[in-house]
Design an enzyme around this catalytic site. Structure first.
Site, PDB file in Angstrom:
ATOM      1  N   ASP A 244       7.744 -18.901   3.702  1.00  0.00           N
ATOM      2  CA  ASP A 244       8.525 -17.930   2.951  1.00  0.00           C
ATOM      3  C   ASP A 244       9.513 -17.188   3.858  1.00  0.00           C
ATOM      4  O   ASP A 244       9.148 -16.709   4.939  1.00  0.00           O
ATOM      5  CB  ASP A 244       7.573 -16.922   2.290  1.00  0.00           C
ATOM      6  CG  ASP A 244       8.297 -15.906   1.441  1.00  0.00           C
ATOM      7  OD1 ASP A 244       8.952 -16.313   0.459  1.00  0.00           O
ATOM      8  OD2 ASP A 244       8.226 -14.706   1.764  1.00  0.00           O
ATOM      9  N   HIS A 247      14.084 -16.316   7.572  1.00  0.00           N
ATOM     10  CA  HIS A 247      15.157 -15.503   8.151  1.00  0.00           C
ATOM     11  C   HIS A 247      14.680 -14.092   8.469  1.00  0.00           C
ATOM     12  O   HIS A 247      15.341 -13.362   9.211  1.00  0.00           O
ATOM     13  CB  HIS A 247      16.367 -15.455   7.205  1.00  0.00           C
ATOM     14  CG  HIS A 247      16.005 -15.139   5.794  1.00  0.00           C
ATOM     15  ND1 HIS A 247      15.752 -16.124   4.853  1.00  0.00           N
ATOM     16  CD2 HIS A 247      15.835 -13.955   5.150  1.00  0.00           C
ATOM     17  CE1 HIS A 247      15.455 -15.551   3.703  1.00  0.00           C
ATOM     18  NE2 HIS A 247      15.496 -14.247   3.853  1.00  0.00           N
ATOM     19  N   GLU A 281      11.996 -21.610   3.666  1.00  0.00           N
ATOM     20  CA  GLU A 281      12.960 -20.886   2.839  1.00  0.00           C
ATOM     21  C   GLU A 281      13.828 -20.091   3.805  1.00  0.00           C
ATOM     22  O   GLU A 281      13.320 -19.274   4.579  1.00  0.00           O
ATOM     23  CB  GLU A 281      12.275 -19.934   1.863  1.00  0.00           C
ATOM     24  CG  GLU A 281      13.284 -19.163   1.020  1.00  0.00           C
ATOM     25  CD  GLU A 281      12.715 -17.927   0.347  1.00  0.00           C
ATOM     26  OE1 GLU A 281      13.352 -17.427  -0.597  1.00  0.00           O
ATOM     27  OE2 GLU A 281      11.646 -17.448   0.777  1.00  0.00           O
ATOM     28  N   ASP A 306      19.452 -23.163  -1.186  1.00  0.00           N
ATOM     29  CA  ASP A 306      19.918 -22.267  -2.239  1.00  0.00           C
ATOM     30  C   ASP A 306      21.386 -22.497  -2.586  1.00  0.00           C
ATOM     31  O   ASP A 306      21.810 -22.239  -3.715  1.00  0.00           O
ATOM     32  CB  ASP A 306      19.717 -20.804  -1.822  1.00  0.00           C
ATOM     33  CG  ASP A 306      18.350 -20.269  -2.223  1.00  0.00           C
ATOM     34  OD1 ASP A 306      17.609 -20.980  -2.926  1.00  0.00           O
ATOM     35  OD2 ASP A 306      18.021 -19.137  -1.833  1.00  0.00           O
ATOM     36  N   PHE A 308      22.977 -25.271  -3.038  1.00  0.00           N
ATOM     37  CA  PHE A 308      23.063 -26.245  -4.125  1.00  0.00           C
ATOM     38  C   PHE A 308      22.682 -25.583  -5.439  1.00  0.00           C
ATOM     39  O   PHE A 308      23.341 -25.778  -6.469  1.00  0.00           O
ATOM     40  CB  PHE A 308      22.161 -27.444  -3.845  1.00  0.00           C
ATOM     41  CG  PHE A 308      22.074 -28.426  -4.986  1.00  0.00           C
ATOM     42  CD1 PHE A 308      23.151 -29.226  -5.316  1.00  0.00           C
ATOM     43  CD2 PHE A 308      20.914 -28.537  -5.743  1.00  0.00           C
ATOM     44  CE1 PHE A 308      23.086 -30.122  -6.377  1.00  0.00           C
ATOM     45  CE2 PHE A 308      20.832 -29.425  -6.806  1.00  0.00           C
ATOM     46  CZ  PHE A 308      21.921 -30.224  -7.125  1.00  0.00           C
ATOM     47  N   HIS A 378      10.759 -20.046  -8.652  1.00  0.00           N
ATOM     48  CA  HIS A 378      10.118 -18.788  -9.057  1.00  0.00           C
ATOM     49  C   HIS A 378      11.046 -17.602  -8.804  1.00  0.00           C
ATOM     50  O   HIS A 378      11.101 -16.659  -9.595  1.00  0.00           O
ATOM     51  CB  HIS A 378       8.797 -18.602  -8.300  1.00  0.00           C
ATOM     52  CG  HIS A 378       8.957 -18.198  -6.875  1.00  0.00           C
ATOM     53  ND1 HIS A 378       9.140 -19.105  -5.853  1.00  0.00           N
ATOM     54  CD2 HIS A 378       9.005 -16.969  -6.288  1.00  0.00           C
ATOM     55  CE1 HIS A 378       9.264 -18.467  -4.702  1.00  0.00           C
ATOM     56  NE2 HIS A 378       9.195 -17.170  -4.943  1.00  0.00           N
ATOM     57  N   GLN A 380      14.497 -17.606  -8.569  1.00  0.00           N
ATOM     58  CA  GLN A 380      15.728 -17.628  -9.352  1.00  0.00           C
ATOM     59  C   GLN A 380      15.479 -17.341 -10.831  1.00  0.00           C
ATOM     60  O   GLN A 380      16.391 -16.945 -11.550  1.00  0.00           O
ATOM     61  CB  GLN A 380      16.450 -18.968  -9.174  1.00  0.00           C
ATOM     62  CG  GLN A 380      16.829 -19.269  -7.734  1.00  0.00           C
ATOM     63  CD  GLN A 380      17.745 -18.227  -7.112  1.00  0.00           C
ATOM     64  OE1 GLN A 380      18.455 -17.510  -7.812  1.00  0.00           O
ATOM     65  NE2 GLN A 380      17.736 -18.135  -5.788  1.00  0.00           N
ATOM     66  N   ILE A 381      14.255 -17.526 -11.287  1.00  0.00           N
ATOM     67  CA  ILE A 381      13.902 -17.153 -12.663  1.00  0.00           C
ATOM     68  C   ILE A 381      13.273 -15.765 -12.676  1.00  0.00           C
ATOM     69  O   ILE A 381      13.713 -14.857 -13.374  1.00  0.00           O
ATOM     70  CB  ILE A 381      12.917 -18.170 -13.283  1.00  0.00           C
ATOM     71  CG1 ILE A 381      13.512 -19.568 -13.294  1.00  0.00           C
ATOM     72  CG2 ILE A 381      12.535 -17.742 -14.700  1.00  0.00           C
ATOM     73  CD1 ILE A 381      12.537 -20.650 -13.717  1.00  0.00           C
ATOM     74  N   GLY A 382      12.233 -15.590 -11.882  1.00  0.00           N
ATOM     75  CA  GLY A 382      11.451 -14.356 -11.939  1.00  0.00           C
ATOM     76  C   GLY A 382      12.184 -13.119 -11.485  1.00  0.00           C
ATOM     77  O   GLY A 382      11.819 -12.006 -11.873  1.00  0.00           O
ATOM     78  N   ASN A 383      13.206 -13.277 -10.667  1.00  0.00           N
ATOM     79  CA  ASN A 383      13.964 -12.113 -10.224  1.00  0.00           C
ATOM     80  C   ASN A 383      15.145 -11.790 -11.127  1.00  0.00           C
ATOM     81  O   ASN A 383      15.996 -10.969 -10.785  1.00  0.00           O
ATOM     82  CB  ASN A 383      14.425 -12.309  -8.774  1.00  0.00           C
ATOM     83  CG  ASN A 383      13.277 -12.089  -7.796  1.00  0.00           C
ATOM     84  OD1 ASN A 383      12.387 -11.285  -8.055  1.00  0.00           O
ATOM     85  ND2 ASN A 383      13.284 -12.808  -6.693  1.00  0.00           N
TER      86      ASN A 383
END
Length: 581
Positions: A244, A247, A281, A306, A308, A378, A380-383
């Site tokens: 996770d 960076h 990530e 991300d 893409f 998770h 891109q949808i959940g946030n």
């Protein structure tokens, strides 16, 4: 059995095991370590007290039967009778499926999820990627605020249930990838700072003080994280780890933590004679992350891409807020750039960051399978304020176009659970904090965040409301009825083609050739003898593919093969996959 714990600042350490208390001795060979022996068996409860304080769980606990605040329990990993004879499944040619145990089924357990693995094997998935499993307060949550990095969340079923899940997956030919969090520790139930300098004020992250990777005491902290990673791969026979937000791992040492981790994982792969891999990530757009150590990179095996996702999402939805702005302005040209070069920001100016970002990816050195391509995750949808999926934003035809681009692109595809049948259920942000103050802070913070973007407070789901989690559970009756059944059949067909056509799993990014028409809203690309065309407009489009001899392998709407002029007439909001003859 022998117990040990790292507590460099303690003057006295005692072990409480079942009803017996023993004073531990300093280890003369390892600075800061304490050890001692006590009678114990599978399930024995134990903990450590520093300087006669409260008995706390073991930082390296293998099980927390009563949650993060309870005592640890002894786990004998040798007791489990593994059934599957598994030699592993490598990343090249893979298709990943991100799955959250707590919402994949209404039961929300590993055993219940294992009963649904046959669906994924039939779909054409090769690896299941589990969101974090480490213990966290309460029953339901995303898992990114876990503690006890060696243990399995008890409401999911604990250690034995994870082994049963992995065993069943392997029996079906599915690899298992686990999401692990090394960049921060959960705020509740986290006792690591009591034991030693696991955190440092030298650096700061969005979660506060940084995990100590380069300050005094960091040798042991790095060993703690690497030991946890290897334990998942060794003790549970996990096939890969998703790391996770790497960076946020601040490390100024000459040998970066990620390089040390990748070296250890590769050594374990050689020792066990099965492929193991690490997927990061990262928003750095730095190809050194996925470049081999021999070539001066950190040696991770792949990363989420991300860029893409962002080019695909903005192309499909027209959204342009926040970090989407640059991608939206680029249109189909941005999508074409990622399909051929991997990154969109490769040293270009990022208006969101207000600076230049990234560096070019050398397509002769970095294979396409090292980038994961996806249309939903998770995050891109959940946030999103209401956790709405693409299925709530797009027509079935455009969803089919998205699936086509994801599953035929030169990347390793990844799906988010339920995407394959255009699930009608949202996937929202939910928590189950047992600390009332923390629960209220999360609730208020969530509403404040989206109020800044114009959302009314009452329209933002309460993360602490059990109904928020319940709404996010997949509805397994959907795949049996339209329009979901048709979408599922489309995903199955595309995945079958990906496995059958060698050109679709070719990792050579430089071999992907792209053409597009921004005004007419179509894009097409070629991978070897396979041609893919997508029409995002509502009207029929004539695509000059220049290939007169090609047969249709798959089409969302009926499509004739190209004429003598090499032109394909593609209905609106539709996609086709062709094979040159």
């Amino acid at each position: 059995m022998q117990f040990e714990v790292w507590a460099p600042q303690a003057r006295r350490v005692t072990l409480r095991c079942d009803d017996v208390t023993r004073v531990l001795e300093r280890d003369p060979q390892r600075a800061g370590w304490w050890w001692g022996e006590a009678d114990a068996r599978e399930g024995s409860r134990y903990g450590f007290a520093l300087d006669d304080g409260r008995v706390l769980p073991d930082p390296r606990s293998r099980r927390q039967p009563d949650g993060p605040d309870g005592l640890s329990a002894v786990v004998d990993h040798e007791r489990y009778p593994w059934r599957a004879q598994w030699r592993g499944r490598p990343l090249p040619g893979a298709v990943l499926y991100e799955l959250h145990v707590g919402t994949y089924t209404p039961e929300g357990t590993l055993d219940a999820a294992a009963e649904r693995l046959g669906h994924l094997a039939e779909l054409g998935i090769t690896h299941v990627e589990l969101m974090p499993l480490t213990p966290f307060p309460g029953t339901h949550g995303w898992g990114y605020e876990g503690v006890s990095l060696w243990a399995v969340h008890e409401p999911y079923g604990g250690p034995e249930a994870l082994k049963r899940f992995v065993d069943r997956a392997h029996e079906l030919g599915l690899g298992v990838v686990l999401d692990v969090v090394h960049n921060h520790f959960g705020p509740s139930g986290n006792y690591l700072p009591v034991f030693g300098p696991y955190l440092t004020d030298t650096h700061h992250t969005p979660w506060g003080a940084a995990v100590n990777l380069d300050a005094p005491g960091s040798d042991e902290v790095r060993a703690f994280l690497i030991g946890s990673a290897l334990a998942w791969l060794r003790d549970y026979r996990i096939d890969g780890l998703r790391l996770d937000a790497v960076h946020a791992l601040v490390d100024t040492r000459a040998c970066h933590f990620l390089e040390e981790l990748s070296t250890a994982v590769d050594a374990l792969a050689a020792e066990t004679d099965r492929p193991l891999f690490l997927v990061a990530e990262s928003d750095l757009n730095d190809p050194r992350l996925i470049t081999s150590r021999a070539e001066g990179g950190l040696g991770l095996h792949a990363q989420w891409n991300d860029d893409f996702h962002h080019t695909l999402h903005t192309t499909l939805t027209g959204e342009s807020q926040g970090y989407y702005a640059d991608f939206a302005r680029a249109g189909l040209g941005g999508l074409a750039k990622t399909l051929t070069g991997g990154y969109f920001h490769d040293g270009s100016y990022s208006s969101f960051r207000q600076r230049h970002h990234g560096r070019p990816l050398d397509r002769t050195r970095v294979a396409g399978h090292r980038l994961l391509g996806y249309g939903q995750t998770h995050d891109q949808i959940g946030n999103r304020a209401q956790g709405d999926r693409l299925s709530a934003l797009l027509s079935p035809g455009l969803l089919a176009c998205a699936a086509t681009l994801i599953l035929t692109a030169p990347f390793t595809p990844m799906l988010f659970m339920g995407e394959e049948w255009a699930a009608g259920t949202p996937w929202q942000f939910f928590t189950d904090h047992t600390d009332p103050e923390l629960a209220d802070a999360v609730r208020r913070g969530r509403r404040r965040e989206f109020a800044a973007h114009g959302w009314k407070e009452e329209d933002v789901p309460d993360p602490q409301d059990p109904a928020t989690r319940d709404r996010s559970c997949l509805d397994w009756s959907e795949p049996e009825r339209e329009p979901h059944a048709r979408m599922l059949a489309w995903y199955r067909l595309l995945l079958a083609l990906r496995h059958e056509q060698p050109d679709l799993s070719d990792p050579d990014l430089a071999d992907t050739k792209v053409a597009y028409d921004e005004e007419r809203r179509w894009i097409a690309f070629r991978r070897g003898d396979v041609l893919v065309a997508v029409n995002l407009a509502s009207e029929e489009a004539a695509l000059p593919l220049g290939v007169p001899h090609a047969r249709v392998l798959a089409a969302w709407e009926p499509v004739d093969r190209p004429g003598a002029d090499g032109v394909v007439r593609l209905p609106g909001e539709s996609a086709v996959v062709l094979l040159q003859e």
